[in-house]
Motif scaffolding. Structure first.
Motif, PDB file in Angstrom:
ATOM      1  N   GLU A 427       0.803  -1.220   0.000  1.00 43.36           N
ATOM      2  CA  GLU A 427       0.000   0.000   0.000  1.00 43.36           C
ATOM      3  C   GLU A 427       0.840   1.277   0.000  1.00 43.36           C
ATOM      4  O   GLU A 427       0.343   2.345  -0.343  1.00 43.36           O
ATOM      5  CB  GLU A 427      -0.948  -0.010   1.202  1.00 43.36           C
ATOM      6  N   HIS A 428       2.111   1.178   0.415  1.00 42.31           N
ATOM      7  CA  HIS A 428       2.983   2.361   0.439  1.00 42.31           C
ATOM      8  C   HIS A 428       3.893   2.435  -0.790  1.00 42.31           C
ATOM      9  O   HIS A 428       4.811   3.244  -0.826  1.00 42.31           O
ATOM     10  CB  HIS A 428       3.826   2.381   1.714  1.00 42.31           C
ATOM     11  N   ASP A 429       3.627   1.595  -1.781  1.00 44.46           N
ATOM     12  CA  ASP A 429       4.423   1.560  -3.011  1.00 44.46           C
ATOM     13  C   ASP A 429       3.626   2.214  -4.138  1.00 44.46           C
ATOM     14  O   ASP A 429       2.543   1.736  -4.498  1.00 44.46           O
ATOM     15  CB  ASP A 429       4.743   0.100  -3.365  1.00 44.46           C
ATOM     16  N   PRO A 430       4.118   3.334  -4.722  1.00 43.58           N
ATOM     17  CA  PRO A 430       3.371   3.995  -5.809  1.00 43.58           C
ATOM     18  C   PRO A 430       3.073   3.058  -6.975  1.00 43.58           C
ATOM     19  O   PRO A 430       2.010   3.151  -7.605  1.00 43.58           O
ATOM     20  CB  PRO A 430       4.310   5.133  -6.236  1.00 43.58           C
ATOM     21  N   ALA A 431       4.008   2.136  -7.269  1.00 46.75           N
ATOM     22  CA  ALA A 431       3.795   1.216  -8.383  1.00 46.75           C
ATOM     23  C   ALA A 431       2.563   0.343  -8.158  1.00 46.75           C
ATOM     24  O   ALA A 431       1.856  -0.018  -9.113  1.00 46.75           O
ATOM     25  CB  ALA A 431       5.031   0.339  -8.584  1.00 46.75           C
ATOM     26  N   TYR A 432       2.301   0.008  -6.892  1.00 42.63           N
ATOM     27  CA  TYR A 432       1.108  -0.798  -6.574  1.00 42.63           C
ATOM     28  C   TYR A 432      -0.159  -0.061  -6.994  1.00 42.63           C
ATOM     29  O   TYR A 432      -1.058  -0.630  -7.625  1.00 42.63           O
ATOM     30  CB  TYR A 432       1.084  -1.115  -5.084  1.00 42.63           C
ATOM     31  N   HIS A 433      -0.239   1.234  -6.641  1.00 41.88           N
ATOM     32  CA  HIS A 433      -1.441   2.002  -6.964  1.00 41.88           C
ATOM     33  C   HIS A 433      -1.604   2.167  -8.476  1.00 41.88           C
ATOM     34  O   HIS A 433      -2.737   2.182  -8.974  1.00 41.88           O
ATOM     35  CB  HIS A 433      -1.391   3.358  -6.267  1.00 41.88           C
ATOM     36  N   LEU A 434      -0.488   2.285  -9.208  1.00 41.64           N
ATOM     37  CA  LEU A 434      -0.574   2.359 -10.663  1.00 41.64           C
ATOM     38  C   LEU A 434      -1.090   1.039 -11.231  1.00 41.64           C
ATOM     39  O   LEU A 434      -1.902   1.030 -12.175  1.00 41.64           O
ATOM     40  CB  LEU A 434       0.796   2.689 -11.254  1.00 41.64           C
ATOM     41  N   ARG A 435      -0.636  -0.090 -10.670  1.00 38.76           N
ATOM     42  CA  ARG A 435      -1.122  -1.396 -11.143  1.00 38.76           C
ATOM     43  C   ARG A 435      -2.611  -1.568 -10.861  1.00 38.76           C
ATOM     44  O   ARG A 435      -3.359  -2.053 -11.694  1.00 38.76           O
ATOM     45  CB  ARG A 435      -0.331  -2.524 -10.475  1.00 38.76           C
ATOM     46  N   VAL A 436      -3.040  -1.117  -9.671  1.00 41.32           N
ATOM     47  CA  VAL A 436      -4.468  -1.216  -9.332  1.00 41.32           C
ATOM     48  C   VAL A 436      -5.288  -0.333 -10.266  1.00 41.32           C
ATOM     49  O   VAL A 436      -6.368  -0.735 -10.746  1.00 41.32           O
ATOM     50  CB  VAL A 436      -4.703  -0.818  -7.859  1.00 41.32           C
ATOM     51  N   ALA A 437      -4.777   0.880 -10.529  1.00 43.52           N
ATOM     52  CA  ALA A 437      -5.493   1.780 -11.445  1.00 43.52           C
ATOM     53  C   ALA A 437      -5.645   1.141 -12.815  1.00 43.52           C
ATOM     54  O   ALA A 437      -6.718   1.214 -13.434  1.00 43.52           O
ATOM     55  CB  ALA A 437      -4.741   3.108 -11.555  1.00 43.52           C
ATOM     56  N   ALA A 438      -4.579   0.493 -13.309  1.00 45.29           N
ATOM     57  CA  ALA A 438      -4.648  -0.164 -14.618  1.00 45.29           C
ATOM     58  C   ALA A 438      -5.662  -1.303 -14.608  1.00 45.29           C
ATOM     59  O   ALA A 438      -6.412  -1.492 -15.581  1.00 45.29           O
ATOM     60  CB  ALA A 438      -3.264  -0.694 -14.998  1.00 45.29           C
ATOM     61  N   VAL A 439      -5.707  -2.047 -13.522  1.00 44.04           N
ATOM     62  CA  VAL A 439      -6.675  -3.148 -13.414  1.00 44.04           C
ATOM     63  C   VAL A 439      -8.096  -2.613 -13.488  1.00 44.04           C
ATOM     64  O   VAL A 439      -8.947  -3.129 -14.230  1.00 44.04           O
ATOM     65  CB  VAL A 439      -6.452  -3.930 -12.100  1.00 44.04           C
ATOM     66  N   TYR A 440      -8.377  -1.537 -12.716  1.00 45.18           N
ATOM     67  CA  TYR A 440      -9.729  -0.986 -12.700  1.00 45.18           C
ATOM     68  C   TYR A 440     -10.081  -0.297 -14.014  1.00 45.18           C
ATOM     69  O   TYR A 440     -11.253  -0.281 -14.421  1.00 45.18           O
ATOM     70  CB  TYR A 440      -9.891  -0.026 -11.520  1.00 45.18           C
ATOM     71  N   GLU A 441      -9.084   0.281 -14.700  1.00 44.24           N
ATOM     72  CA  GLU A 441      -9.345   0.875 -16.013  1.00 44.24           C
ATOM     73  C   GLU A 441      -9.753  -0.206 -17.014  1.00 44.24           C
ATOM     74  O   GLU A 441     -10.665  -0.006 -17.822  1.00 44.24           O
ATOM     75  CB  GLU A 441      -8.109   1.633 -16.508  1.00 44.24           C
ATOM     76  N   ARG A 442      -9.063  -1.349 -16.948  1.00 40.30           N
ATOM     77  CA  ARG A 442      -9.442  -2.458 -17.847  1.00 40.30           C
ATOM     78  C   ARG A 442     -10.852  -2.953 -17.511  1.00 40.30           C
ATOM     79  O   ARG A 442     -11.644  -3.233 -18.402  1.00 40.30           O
ATOM     80  CB  ARG A 442      -8.442  -3.600 -17.722  1.00 40.30           C
ATOM     81  N   LYS A 443     -11.149  -3.039 -16.210  1.00 38.86           N
ATOM     82  CA  LYS A 443     -12.492  -3.475 -15.819  1.00 38.86           C
ATOM     83  C   LYS A 443     -13.539  -2.465 -16.266  1.00 38.86           C
ATOM     84  O   LYS A 443     -14.618  -2.837 -16.747  1.00 38.86           O
ATOM     85  CB  LYS A 443     -12.555  -3.661 -14.300  1.00 38.86           C
ATOM     86  N   ALA A 444     -13.229  -1.159 -16.123  1.00 37.92           N
ATOM     87  CA  ALA A 444     -14.180  -0.120 -16.531  1.00 37.92           C
ATOM     88  C   ALA A 444     -14.420  -0.175 -18.033  1.00 37.92           C
ATOM     89  O   ALA A 444     -15.573  -0.059 -18.496  1.00 37.92           O
ATOM     90  CB  ALA A 444     -13.650   1.253 -16.129  1.00 37.92           C
ATOM     91  N   ALA A 445     -13.347  -0.370 -18.806  1.00 44.00           N
ATOM     92  CA  ALA A 445     -13.492  -0.466 -20.265  1.00 44.00           C
ATOM     93  C   ALA A 445     -14.349  -1.672 -20.649  1.00 44.00           C
ATOM     94  O   ALA A 445     -15.191  -1.598 -21.553  1.00 44.00           O
ATOM     95  CB  ALA A 445     -12.112  -0.558 -20.912  1.00 44.00           C
ATOM     96  N   GLU A 446     -14.159  -2.774 -19.958  1.00 49.66           N
ATOM     97  CA  GLU A 446     -14.940  -3.977 -20.247  1.00 49.66           C
ATOM     98  C   GLU A 446     -16.418  -3.753 -19.918  1.00 49.66           C
ATOM     99  O   GLU A 446     -17.307  -4.141 -20.688  1.00 49.66           O
ATOM    100  CB  GLU A 446     -14.385  -5.163 -19.431  1.00 49.66           C
ATOM    101  N   HIS A 447     -16.691  -3.093 -18.782  1.00 52.21           N
ATOM    102  CA  HIS A 447     -18.087  -2.822 -18.412  1.00 52.21           C
ATOM    103  C   HIS A 447     -18.732  -1.847 -19.394  1.00 52.21           C
ATOM    104  O   HIS A 447     -19.921  -1.985 -19.726  1.00 52.21           O
ATOM    105  CB  HIS A 447     -18.149  -2.270 -16.978  1.00 52.21           C
ATOM    106  N   ARG A 448     -17.970  -0.839 -19.874  1.00 50.50           N
ATOM    107  CA  ARG A 448     -18.521   0.085 -20.876  1.00 50.50           C
ATOM    108  C   ARG A 448     -18.863  -0.653 -22.155  1.00 50.50           C
ATOM    109  O   ARG A 448     -19.905  -0.415 -22.778  1.00 50.50           O
ATOM    110  CB  ARG A 448     -17.523   1.218 -21.144  1.00 50.50           C
TER     111      ARG A 448
END
Length: 474
Positions: A427-448
């Motif tokens: 949770e204190h690693d910026p790269a983790y948050h970027l990976r989570v953001a990418a995961v949710y962006e892919r999920k958002a694109a799929e839902h759209r």
């Protein structure tokens, strides 16, 4: 000025390496604990079925081994002195690892399990002593209820399916390691008589050779196994309980990694030997130690004789109050505070679970009353009874909080970024948050995409329906 340090959390989150080690160790111990339960049940059936009773006695008392070396022992004796040396060898490695890389490395972190373990041994001994002083019983068995059986306790957890959080499991494991250390000291100090100093000197020389070979980096099981057997044989003939040889050799292994090493020698050997200990040595010991005749009268005697009642009360009441009280006192008089996810009821439940005494309790019971076979069997029945009562109480207490435990464990296991490492460690690693953001962006694109396809299908259906309506005659 430096900001004041926040209070340390007792039973807080483990480090990732400690959590990984714990998961591997407990997996093996849990399987071993189930085998231990099976072996104990098999022993009870074997002894209490009339047609099989004589065969149990025949096998248990069958002698073999080189008499010239003082090792012509019964099967039960080999199991207690020989196979349990493997168990204590693993206990020695565990203790060494805790001292150099685990919770016991930091004195502040070590205070909690050490004080809890000490109180969890002193209070049961006091309970036994008071019970027998008041009832006019023998004080010889004061040490019987002082030991916790981690394999049996974890087997109970496996059977009842409790998702105990890793911090509480780590506390239980560390508690049992410290408990084993003091049990070893009790055996060495209070159950050693008639020393043979020549054999003891030979065992010490053997241990020195063992240590020198380790220091020189000599490898090969064909060197250490024969040497270990010689040390064990000399220790047995010295009058000191032979299992002490196992723990001494375990403590000598190096348990910290050097440059270029993935695992230390101690970790590697523990990984190889632990299945042998948990899967063979301890269950076989249980098979030839838990065989006691059970009847209505025998069970009634457990609660009427001061020796057996002292064992039951020591395990059920003494262990619980000792460990819980020691934990509370440590947190009360140090900066440690309970983790936000847990309550004192959880600590009380684990303290109750630690009242399961089996392997070491049975061994101490045999040593304490070795000249009284009838009392030995009665004390074994008391150990079994006390352990079952403690297991039942712990099951009820843990089940009450099981839903909360499942939520904690689910949070510990969550891996939203699919990195293979639980999110709580990133949770204190910026790269983790970027990976989570990418995961949710892919999920958002799929839902759209799905929403657009559904909307297109709905519009096509509406358009098709309007055309049909217009083609109808007026």
């Amino acid at each position: 000025m430096t900001a004041p340090r926040p209070p340390r959390k007792a039973f807080g989150r483990l480090s990732l390496p400690e959590r990984t080690y714990l998961a591997d160790a407990l997996r093996t111990e849990t399987v071993g604990g189930v085998l231990l339960l099976v072996a104990a049940i098999a022993a009870l059936v074997w002894v209490n079925v009339p047609a099989l009773h004589d065969s149990y006695e025949s096998v248990s008392h069958f002698h073999f081994g080189p008499a010239a070396l003082g090792l012509n022992l019964s099967v039960a004796h080999w199991a207690a002195d020989g196979l349990l040396a493997v168990f204590f060898f693993v206990a020695g490695i565990e203790l060494k690892r805790e001292l150099v890389a685990g919770d016991l490395k930091d004195p502040k972190a070590a205070a909690l399990p050490v004080v809890a373990a000490l109180c969890g041994m002193v209070v049961p001994a006091v309970v036994y002593t008071v019970t027998n002083t008041a009832g006019g019983g023998s004080l010889s068995g004061w040490a019987v209820p002082t030991a916790t059986d981690i394999a049996f306790a974890l087997a109970v957890l496996a059977v009842i399916g409790t998702s105990l959080p890793s911090a509480l499991r780590a506390f239980l494991l560390t508690l049992a390691v410290v408990d084993d250390l003091f049990a070893i000291l009790i055996i060495a100090v209070f159950f050693t008589d008639g020393l043979n100093f020549a054999a003891l000197g030979g065992a010490v020389v053997g241990l020195v050779v063992f240590w020198l070979l380790l220091r020189k980096g000599v490898r090969g099981w064909y060197v250490y196994v024969p040497l270990g057997l010689v040390i064990w044989g000399l220790m047995y003939n010295s009058g000191v309980h032979a299992t002490i040889a196992g723990v001494a050799m375990g403590l000598m292994l190096r348990c910290h990694t050097r440059e270029g090493e993935e695992h230390s020698p101690g970790q590697h050997i523990e990984h190889l030997v632990r299945p042998l200990s948990a899967g063979l040595a301890v269950p076989l010991f249980a098979l030839f130690s838990a065989g006691v005749a059970i009847s209505g009268g025998a069970l009634a005697d457990v609660f009427t004789k001061p020796e057996t009642l002292g064992v039951v009360l020591g395990l059920v009441v003494g262990k619980t109050l000792g460990i819980f009280g020691g934990t509370w006192l440590t947190s009360r008089f140090t900066r440690a505070s309970l983790s936000d996810d847990l309550q004192w009821a959880d600590v009380f439940a684990v303290a109750t679970l630690a009242g399961i005494g089996f392997t070491v309790s049975l061994l101490i019971g045999e040593l304490a009353f070795e000249d009284d076979a009838a009392m030995t069997d009665q004390v074994k029945a008391a150990v079994l009874t006390g352990s079952l009562i403690a297991a039942g109480l712990a099951t009820v207490l843990l089940k009450i909080r099981n839903a909360k435990y499942r939520r904690i464990v689910a949070e510990e296991e969550r891996d939203d970024d699919l990195s293979g490492v639980p999110d709580i460690y990133e949770e204190h690693d910026p790269a983790y948050h970027l990976r989570v953001a990418a995961v949710y962006e892919r999920k958002a694109a799929e839902h759209r995409r799905i929403a657009e396809e559904m909307e297109s299908a709905r519009l096509a259906e509406v358009a098709g329906g309007a055309g049909d309506e217009g083609d109808r005659p007026a």
